[in-house]
Structure formats: C-alpha cells, structure tokens
Design a protein around this motif. Structure first.
Motif, mmCIF file in Angstrom:
data_model
loop_
_atom_site.group_PDB
_atom_site.id
_atom_site.type_symbol
_atom_site.label_atom_id
_atom_site.label_comp_id
_atom_site.label_asym_id
_atom_site.label_seq_id
_atom_site.Cartn_x
_atom_site.Cartn_y
_atom_site.Cartn_z
ATOM 1 N N ALA A 92 6.043 10.354 -2.378
ATOM 2 C CA ALA A 92 5.454 11.036 -1.230
ATOM 3 C C ALA A 92 4.116 10.580 -0.711
ATOM 4 O O ALA A 92 3.866 10.247 0.344
ATOM 5 C CB ALA A 92 5.271 12.481 -1.499
ATOM 6 N N SER A 93 3.074 10.169 -1.583
ATOM 7 C CA SER A 93 1.838 9.609 -1.114
ATOM 8 C C SER A 93 1.979 8.156 -0.914
ATOM 9 O O SER A 93 1.385 7.708 0.094
ATOM 10 C CB SER A 93 0.870 9.504 -2.423
ATOM 11 O OG SER A 93 1.382 8.957 -3.572
ATOM 12 N N THR A 94 2.654 7.288 -1.411
ATOM 13 C CA THR A 94 2.704 5.890 -1.004
ATOM 14 C C THR A 94 3.413 5.733 0.437
ATOM 15 O O THR A 94 3.012 5.135 1.205
ATOM 16 C CB THR A 94 3.584 5.084 -2.069
ATOM 17 O OG1 THR A 94 2.980 5.184 -3.275
ATOM 18 C CG2 THR A 94 3.487 3.720 -1.730
ATOM 19 N N LEU A 95 4.714 6.351 0.559
ATOM 20 C CA LEU A 95 5.554 6.372 1.728
ATOM 21 C C LEU A 95 4.697 7.268 2.940
ATOM 22 O O LEU A 95 4.752 6.795 4.234
ATOM 23 C CB LEU A 95 6.930 6.848 1.554
ATOM 24 C CG LEU A 95 7.672 5.845 0.548
ATOM 25 C CD1 LEU A 95 9.015 6.562 0.440
ATOM 26 C CD2 LEU A 95 7.659 4.433 1.223
ATOM 27 N N GLY A 96 4.175 8.167 2.502
ATOM 28 C CA GLY A 96 3.502 9.166 3.411
ATOM 29 C C GLY A 96 2.052 8.413 4.295
ATOM 30 O O GLY A 96 1.916 8.698 5.143
ATOM 31 N N ASP A 97 1.637 7.559 3.289
ATOM 32 C CA ASP A 97 0.254 6.814 3.918
ATOM 33 C C ASP A 97 0.713 5.165 4.369
ATOM 34 O O ASP A 97 0.110 4.606 4.740
ATOM 35 C CB ASP A 97 -0.796 6.525 2.675
ATOM 36 C CG ASP A 97 -1.138 7.705 2.098
ATOM 37 O OD1 ASP A 97 -1.299 8.705 2.967
ATOM 38 O OD2 ASP A 97 -1.639 7.652 0.973
ATOM 39 N N SER A 98 2.121 5.363 4.617
ATOM 40 C CA SER A 98 2.478 3.675 5.108
ATOM 41 C C SER A 98 2.396 3.558 6.556
ATOM 42 O O SER A 98 2.576 2.230 7.069
ATOM 43 C CB SER A 98 3.842 3.566 4.328
ATOM 44 O OG SER A 98 4.629 4.303 5.178
ATOM 45 N N MET A 99 2.265 4.581 7.247
ATOM 46 C CA MET A 99 2.335 4.268 8.870
ATOM 47 C C MET A 99 3.837 4.143 9.282
ATOM 48 O O MET A 99 3.941 3.659 10.490
ATOM 49 C CB MET A 99 1.419 3.163 9.321
ATOM 50 C CG MET A 99 -0.133 3.486 8.993
ATOM 51 S SD MET A 99 -0.839 5.061 9.393
ATOM 52 C CE MET A 99 -1.024 4.603 11.113
ATOM 53 N N LEU A 100 4.810 4.113 8.247
ATOM 54 C CA LEU A 100 6.106 3.961 8.842
ATOM 55 C C LEU A 100 6.745 5.220 8.967
ATOM 56 O O LEU A 100 6.036 6.394 8.520
ATOM 57 C CB LEU A 100 6.828 3.276 7.694
ATOM 58 C CG LEU A 100 6.759 1.698 7.346
ATOM 59 C CD1 LEU A 100 7.381 1.387 6.262
ATOM 60 C CD2 LEU A 100 6.914 1.089 8.727
#
Length: 148
Positions: A92-100
């Motif tokens: 959640a944190s990694t993908l949520g911050d990814s701008m994708l």
C-alpha cells in the motif's frame, strides 16, 4: 521482456499495456525484500513509460493447519499473522506513493477457505475455489474503471 546481446533486460511494449495485474506477495517473507522488489518494478515501469493501471493483489494468510481443515474457517477463529499485515502495508505505501494508477484487489476473505488447499501446500488451492473469487473481484474493478 527481452535480453540484449549485452545481457541487459529490455521491457517490450510496457507503454502499450492498459492493465497489469501483480500477485507476488506470497513469495516474500521479509517486508524489506518486498519493498526492494516493488521499487525495482516501479523503476522499470517508469522507464518503460507505463501509463496503464496496476492492479495488486493483497496478501492472504492460509490457516496454519490447512491440511486438517475440512470446512471454511469462521472469521472469528482466523487470526491474520503480523507479517501479512506488514507485507500488505509495504504494498500500500510503496504503490500508493508511486504516482501510478493502482488498484488493490483485496482477497483477504480467501483466508477463510483453508478447506480448499491442496494436500500440505497452504499457498495453492483447488479449482473451482477461492481463486475464482479473485477473478470476480478483478472483473468488478475493471467494470468500475470502464464506467468512470
């Protein structure tokens, strides 16, 4: 992907893909290793100019004694281990911050179907079974994207 004559990996046509489904959480037992793998994946997607939607499947936790379970587990009797929560938090944190554009496919209810596991393998299930529910969840999310 394709390897060049020099050995580097070149991703082909990721920019033209509309939907990418990621389901790799059960391969990781350390949150740091998962974060590293996701970081590499996001870098690769950025380099390839990926503009589609990245769906990611949450972790699910099979029953610790799935070989002895003969019916679905009651939600009150099933406890999700802390590692599962930690890995889902990394997603959640990694993908949520990814701008994708990312969509989580929450498959946690699969944990209650320990009776569907094959033999002593607690990661794979019989078909038809809980995995079919994942397809319904993905379909539901795809229809939601189309209707927006």
């Amino acid at each position: 992907y394709q390897r060049s004559v020099h050995g580097e990996v070149r991703w082909l046509q990721l920019a033209n893909i509309d939907i990418l489904v990621l389901g790799l959480g059960s391969r990781f037992t350390e949150p740091a290793a998962l974060a590293t793998a996701l970081g590499w994946l996001l870098d690769t997607l950025r380099e390839a100019s990926f503009r589609g939607v990245l769906f990611w499947r949450t972790m699910y936790t099979p029953s610790p004694c799935c070989t002895k379970v003969r019916s679905p587990v009651h939600p009150d009797a099933h406890q999700t281990p802390p590692l599962t929560h930690q890995l889902n938090d990394v997603f959640a944190s990694t993908l949520g911050d990814s701008m994708l554009r990312t969509v989580a496919l929450n498959v946690s209810m699969t944990s209650y179907r320990a009776d569907a596991h094959t033999g002593s393998d607690c990661l794979h299930t019989c078909l038809p079974g809980p995995i079919d529910l994942w397809n319904y969840i993905l379909y539901h999310e795809l229809v939601g994207l189309i209707l927006k």
